[in-house]
Every structure is written in structure tokens, then in C-alpha cells.
Design a protein around this motif. Structure first.
Motif, PDB file in Angstrom:
ATOM      1  N   GLY A   1      41.818 132.795  41.539  1.00 48.28           N
ATOM      2  CA  GLY A   1      43.058 132.027  41.542  1.00 48.28           C
ATOM      3  C   GLY A   1      43.103 130.920  40.505  1.00 48.28           C
ATOM      4  O   GLY A   1      42.144 130.688  39.773  1.00 48.28           O
ATOM      5  N   ASN A   2      44.244 130.240  40.451  1.00 44.59           N
ATOM      6  CA  ASN A   2      44.449 129.165  39.484  1.00 44.59           C
ATOM      7  C   ASN A   2      43.563 127.970  39.799  1.00 44.59           C
ATOM      8  O   ASN A   2      43.520 127.506  40.940  1.00 44.59           O
ATOM      9  N   ALA A   3      42.908 127.454  38.789  1.00 44.96           N
ATOM     10  CA  ALA A   3      42.043 126.287  38.994  1.00 44.96           C
ATOM     11  C   ALA A   3      42.855 125.072  39.414  1.00 44.96           C
ATOM     12  O   ALA A   3      42.390 124.238  40.193  1.00 44.96           O
TER      13      ALA A   3
ATOM     14  N   VAL B   1      40.147 110.377  37.586  1.00 47.42           N
ATOM     15  CA  VAL B   1      40.106 111.444  36.576  1.00 47.42           C
ATOM     16  C   VAL B   1      41.462 111.542  35.883  1.00 47.42           C
ATOM     17  O   VAL B   1      42.498 111.654  36.548  1.00 47.42           O
ATOM     18  N   GLN B   2      41.460 111.484  34.548  1.00 46.67           N
ATOM     19  CA  GLN B   2      42.724 111.432  33.797  1.00 46.67           C
ATOM     20  C   GLN B   2      43.095 112.755  33.136  1.00 46.67           C
ATOM     21  O   GLN B   2      44.217 112.916  32.652  1.00 46.67           O
ATOM     22  N   VAL B   3      42.149 113.680  33.086  1.00 44.67           N
ATOM     23  CA  VAL B   3      42.476 115.009  32.569  1.00 44.67           C
ATOM     24  C   VAL B   3      41.481 116.011  33.152  1.00 44.67           C
ATOM     25  O   VAL B   3      40.315 115.668  33.376  1.00 44.67           O
ATOM     26  N   ALA B   4      41.968 117.218  33.450  1.00 49.44           N
ATOM     27  CA  ALA B   4      41.078 118.258  33.978  1.00 49.44           C
ATOM     28  C   ALA B   4      41.445 119.595  33.349  1.00 49.44           C
ATOM     29  O   ALA B   4      42.632 119.908  33.159  1.00 49.44           O
ATOM     30  N   TYR B   5      40.410 120.346  32.987  1.00 57.18           N
ATOM     31  CA  TYR B   5      40.580 121.728  32.526  1.00 57.18           C
ATOM     32  C   TYR B   5      39.682 122.594  33.397  1.00 57.18           C
ATOM     33  O   TYR B   5      38.545 122.206  33.691  1.00 57.18           O
ATOM     34  N   GLY B   6      40.188 123.750  33.806  1.00 57.96           N
ATOM     35  CA  GLY B   6      39.337 124.596  34.636  1.00 57.96           C
ATOM     36  C   GLY B   6      39.852 126.009  34.702  1.00 57.96           C
ATOM     37  O   GLY B   6      40.969 126.298  34.276  1.00 57.96           O
ATOM     38  N   GLY B   7      39.009 126.889  35.237  1.00 59.97           N
ATOM     39  CA  GLY B   7      39.449 128.276  35.332  1.00 59.97           C
ATOM     40  C   GLY B   7      38.593 129.121  36.242  1.00 59.97           C
ATOM     41  O   GLY B   7      37.457 128.768  36.572  1.00 59.97           O
TER      42      GLY B   7
END
Lengths: 385, 156
Positions: free
Chosen positions: A56-58, A45-51
Motif C-alpha cells: 500500500g501507499n506509504a 518531521v517536516q518532510v517524509a518520503y517512503g514506499g
């Protein structure tokens, strides 16, 4: 040139209440399931976005999944967190900055209604102290006015909830899997009239993750990739009727759902009539009714007839919230938008089991709406259709 | 507001929102100096035309009920009425359209769905909604239906 993007893996941690399991653990479970589905490992995986809103922080998921140095960006966009994370991953892949990306959302809320703090939303303390800053009030006030302007009756509110729980009973991952009869919903205790207990979704727990890559290599990872035809996020406009507003402007403007939806249809080059299956934000029965028209699926005021004649059922012309929506799944805010995307992927893959929309649906649609007036829309297509 | 006046006024959750003229309260907001858009509470800038020059605006004390609901459960913090689940009294909440067209969100003195209707005339009042831990009443702005005959009050 912008690349086409496809969803190659989906993973869910069932929504509900799970004592002793942290929100983060539920998020990690969802990512692992999604990676398994895509036949990939976390180090690819080269990029991740989450929330998450309350869990707490993803980015802390890296401690569970592996410290690979991946750029992981935390997203905090209320109910649109999942949609925003997804749109960001898509943008990264389209731009060529990454080949494979993950969007993830998870949450674990305390029981009962949310209690936002006015200052976090740019508002003054009195607004919360005097009892005006409740999301349930907003949904009730918007629904009440909408019913008045467009001739919608309580019957429609009951039917939305009834269908949600009926679909939830077909979904092994739903939190609420018990069908409710009309009377039980219609006579449930008032929460904020015209909305009653079974017409509101509850804050809950859960996790949802999606793996994406550029469409040209998608078949290497999954036999049934789902193409992203549009992913759009829009915020409120001056004059739109939004949550957390001590006053509304004299001239009303369209909701951000309307602008997000129009932009998404334009980007995809299709219209509402082309969509085979859809997920519309159903924080409450009234919201779903309003969102049917705001997303272009019917005229204002037409909803009651469509709900009555079965058009919005799994076998109908407008199958809405086939997995039971927020009403039957509850709302872990960070995960909710991605749950919608996962349900549409399963429908388009033909893997939705007892709740499968007949006729091999090709185009699907998701829509989230949340505080303080943000909406996210995606249009998804079965590849090779 | 001079000291003499404050001595006679109740403890308000939001004193900057309420002005008093001859004993009658009215709501105080602001108006954009450029395009005339009205804001409540007073805003630092205009979200319509992006102008940052604002002047105070008196929104008046009467309007029309634009939408309503009943708050049927005890809100969590930061709600500070001091009530508990046991003694909680449901209250009405509505948007009231003022003469300028702005719709102001407010508590309503009526919590009976049979007595609320979109389009009814409403008047501003200042009423207690709770007590501090020390037992002092806290007040806020509230709208009540304008009743035609005196004695037909809706206060419960």
C-alpha cells in the motif's frame, strides 16, 4: 549553499514473516523506533518520503503516526525504493526546504517468486505469458555469463551464501539465523542454474526507517550522528544488461551500479580503498559477486580469491553484508535499501554487537540494485572521526 | 499474412515477432533509421540515439548461445502454459546472439544443463509450450542447439 546532512535515528521492524501484522504496521513500527532513536516526535518531521511495493501507499502511515500535515511523498522505485526515498529526503534537507526528514520503506509480499505484469514495465504480454519475465532468470543469466567471462566457479557462489548465513546467525534481527554448511548450499535444489535455493534471497516482510537532519544540529538529537557523504541514484543506460530485457544491444554498456558508484565516490571525495564496511545488493550470490567489482571494490574475476581468503568476512579487509544481507534477511522490496543503511549506521556507531567490524570503522557504503535497472549508492561517515 | 497462410500456422503467443520464409521462421524486430541499432521486439524509438524513425528488421533464424539457465520452477501468472506444479516441465532460457550482434532472450528446447554451453550454434524453431484451457496448443519461438548429425535431436 548546500547543507551537510546527517542520520540521527534508525529504526527497524525485523524482516521475516509476520502473520496478522500488516506491512504498514511494520513501517509504522520502524518510524517510531527511528524517532525514539533520534529523541524526536513525529510532529517535528517536516518532510517524509517512503514506499512499499505490495503493502500500500506509504503516505497511509500518517494515519498511524499522526495527521500533522507533513508533506509525505510516495516512492515506487522497485528495490531502489528505500535508496530513492533517502536521496530525496537528503535533497530536501540540503536545499533548506526542511530541517528534519524521514525516509521509510516497508513491505509484505506473497510467498514465492515475484510475478510482475509485462504492461506495468512497458513490455508486451507474450513476454510474461511464455515464461521469460522472471527476475530469478535474469540473475541466473547475468551470473552465468559473468562466470564465463571472468572465470568464476560455483565455489564462489556457495561461499557468498555461506558467509551471508554465518553473519545472519550473529544478527538478532535477521530472518535466517541458522548457519548453513557448504554442502547444504552446494547441493540445494536448482532454482535457475547456476543459482540454487540457498543462493537466492526470498521475498519477505519488514520495515525500515531513517531520520535525518542538517549536520550542524545533528548532535542535539543523537550523540553519534552519521554524516551522509554521498547519496546517488542512477538508472540504466542503453546497452546495459538489465532485468526484464527481451533483447540486449550488441554493444554492452556499464550497469547503472557502475555510474552510481563512480558518482558517489566523486561526490564524497573518497575511493573504494577508503571504505571500511559495505552493503552490496545480494539478491542472489551471483549478484553480490558482480556488484563487488561494479562498485569498484575489486577487479572483475578477483572475487573468488577474496571470498576464499576471508577478505569479505567481518574481520577481513572488505567486510560485505555484515548483517547477512538480503540472503539472510529476505527482501521486503520497499524496506531493503534502508536496512542496508541502518546496518552501516550501527557499524559506524560501534553498536553492531557480535557482528561489529573491528577497528572502529569510519566510512561505510551501501548499494542497491533493482528492476528495471536502477541503482542507489550511499557513502556514510562517522562524525568526528 | 493472408488467410490461406494463417490456416496452416499454429496458435502463436506472439505472432508479430515471427515471420515465415519458405516455411522457416525468423524473428522480426526493428532497426533505427539513423544509427542502425537493432531492437527486439520492434521498438517505437531508439534508446541509443533517440531517433523515432524505425524500420522493420529481419533478425534471422540462427545465432550463438550467449548465456543460459534452466527454469526449474513453475512461474506464476501471467505464465499461461496451463501446467500445474505436478505436471510442470522445466525449460531452458537463454540469450542467443544473432548475426547483427543483438542478443535475443528465448526459451530453449533443451532443459538439460549438460547439453548447453555458451558459444554453441542455435537455430530458431516454433514449438508448443502449453495449452489453452480449451486444450489448444500455444506456440512460441524457441532456439535449439544445431546438432551435427541428424537423429541427435535434443527434444525431450
Amino acid at each position: 549553499m548546500a547543507k551537510d546532512v546527517a542520520i540521527i535515528g534508525v529504526g527497524l521492524h525485523r524482516f521475516g514473516r509476520f502473520d496478522g501484522v500488516s506491512g504498514r504496521q511494520q513501517g509504522a513500527h520502524a518510524v517510531r523506533e527511528a524517532l525514539k532513536d533520534a529523541n524526536l516526535s513525529w510532529d517535528k518531521v517536516q518532510v517524509a518520503y517512503g514506499g512499499s511495493q505490495d503493502a500500500g501507499n506509504a503516505d497511509a502511515l500518517c494515519n498511524d503516526l499522526g495527521l500533522t500535515g507533513v508533506p509525505f511523498i510516495n516512492v515506487a522505485n522497485g528495490c531502489a525504493t528505500g535508496g530513492s526515498a533517502l536521496a530525496s529526503v537528503i535533497a530536501a534537507i540540503r536545499s533548506g526546504a526542511a530541517e528534519i526528514g524521514v525516509a521509510v520503506g516497508f513491505d509484505k509480499h506473497p510467498r514465492g517468486a515475484f510475478n510482475p505484469m509485462p504492461r506495468d514495465w512497458g513490455l508486451e504480454d507474450w513476454y510474461g505469458e511464455t515464461g521469460l519475465m522472471l527476475t530469478t532468470q535474469f540473475f541466473a543469466l547475468k551470473t552465468q555469463r559473468y562466470m564465463y567471462e571472468h572465470g568464476i566457479t560455483e565455489d564462489a557462489l556457495v561461499r557468498v551464501a555461506q558467509r551471508a548465513f554465518r553473519n545472519g546467525a550473529l544478527n538478532p534481527n535477521a530472518w535466517r539465523q541458522r548457519e548453513l554448511d557448504y554442502e547444504e548450499i552446494a547441493t540445494s535444489s536448482p532454482v535457475n542454474l547456476p543459482l540454487r535455493k540457498y543462493m537466492f534471497c526470498n521475498p519477505a516482510e519488514g520495515g525500515a526507517a531513517v531520520v535525518l537532519c542538517s549536520a550542524e544540529v545533528a548532535k542535539r538529537h543523537h550523540p553519534k550522528p552519521i554524516l551522509v557523504r554521498a547519496a546517488v541514484v542512477r538508472t540504466r543506460h542503453h546497452g546495459s544488461f538489465e532485468v526484464f530485457n527481451p533483447a540486449l544491444a550488441a554493444q554492452q554498456a556499464p550497469a547503472p551500479t557502475v555510474t552510481a558508484s563512480k558518482a558517489a565516490f566523486e561526490e564524497a571525495g573518497v575511493g573504494p580503498g577508503d571504505i571500511d564496511v559495505m552493503q552490496l545488493q545480494d539478491t542472489d550470490s551471483g549478484s553480490e559477486i558482480i556488484h563487488m567489482a561494479e562498485n569498484g571494490f575489486c577487479q572483475h574475476g578477483e572475487q573468488e580469491r577474496l571470498l576464499r581468503d576471508g577478505s569479505t568476512e567481518i574481520g577481513g579487509r572488505l567486510p560485505i553484508n555484515t548483517d547477512g544481507g538480503c540472503l539472510a534477511n529476505g527482501e521486503p522490496v520497499g524496506a531493503s535499501g534502508l536496512r542496508q543503511v541502518i546496518e552501516i549506521c550501527q557499524q559506524l556507531r560501534g553498536e553492531a554487537g557480535r557482528r561489529q567490524v573491528p577497528g572502529a570503522p569510519r566510512l561505510g557504503y551501501t548499494h542497491v540494485y533493482g528492476a528495471p535497472g536502477v541503482s542507489g549508492v550511499t557513502i556514510l561517515e562517522r562524525a568526528g572521526g | 499474412m493472408n488467410e490461406n497462410m494463417t490456416a496452416h500456422q499454429p496458435k502463436l503467443a506472439c505472432p508479430h515477432l515471427i515471420g515465415f520464409n519458405n516455411g522457416r521462421p525468423s524473428l522480426i524486430g526493428s532497426r533505427c533509421a539513423n544509427c542502425g541499432e537493432v531492437y527486439f521486439p520492434a521498438a517505437a524509438g531508439c534508446t541509443r540515439c533517440l531517433c523515432t524513425e524505425m524500420t522493420p528488421a529481419d533478425l534471422g533464424d540462427e545465432g550463438i548461445l550467449w548465456s543460459w539457465t534452466i527454469q526449474d520452477f513453475l512461474p506464476k501468472e501471467p505464465y499461461n502454459s496451463g501446467e500445474t506444479e505436478i505436471d510442470f516441465q522445466p525449460y531452458g532460457v537463454g540469450y542467443v546472439q544473432m548475426p547483427s550482434g543483438i542478443k535475443v532472450e528465448s526459451r530453449l528446447s533443451v532443459a538439460d544443463p549438460e547439453k548447453l554451453r555458451i558459444g554453441m550454434a542455435m537455430r530458431l524453431d516454433v514449438q508448443p509450450y502449453g495449452k489453452t484451457p480449451a486444450g489448444e496448443s500455444i506456440h512460441t519461438f524457441v532456439f535449439s542447439p544445431i546438432t551435427s548429425a541428424k537423429g541427435g535431436e535434443n527434444h525431450g
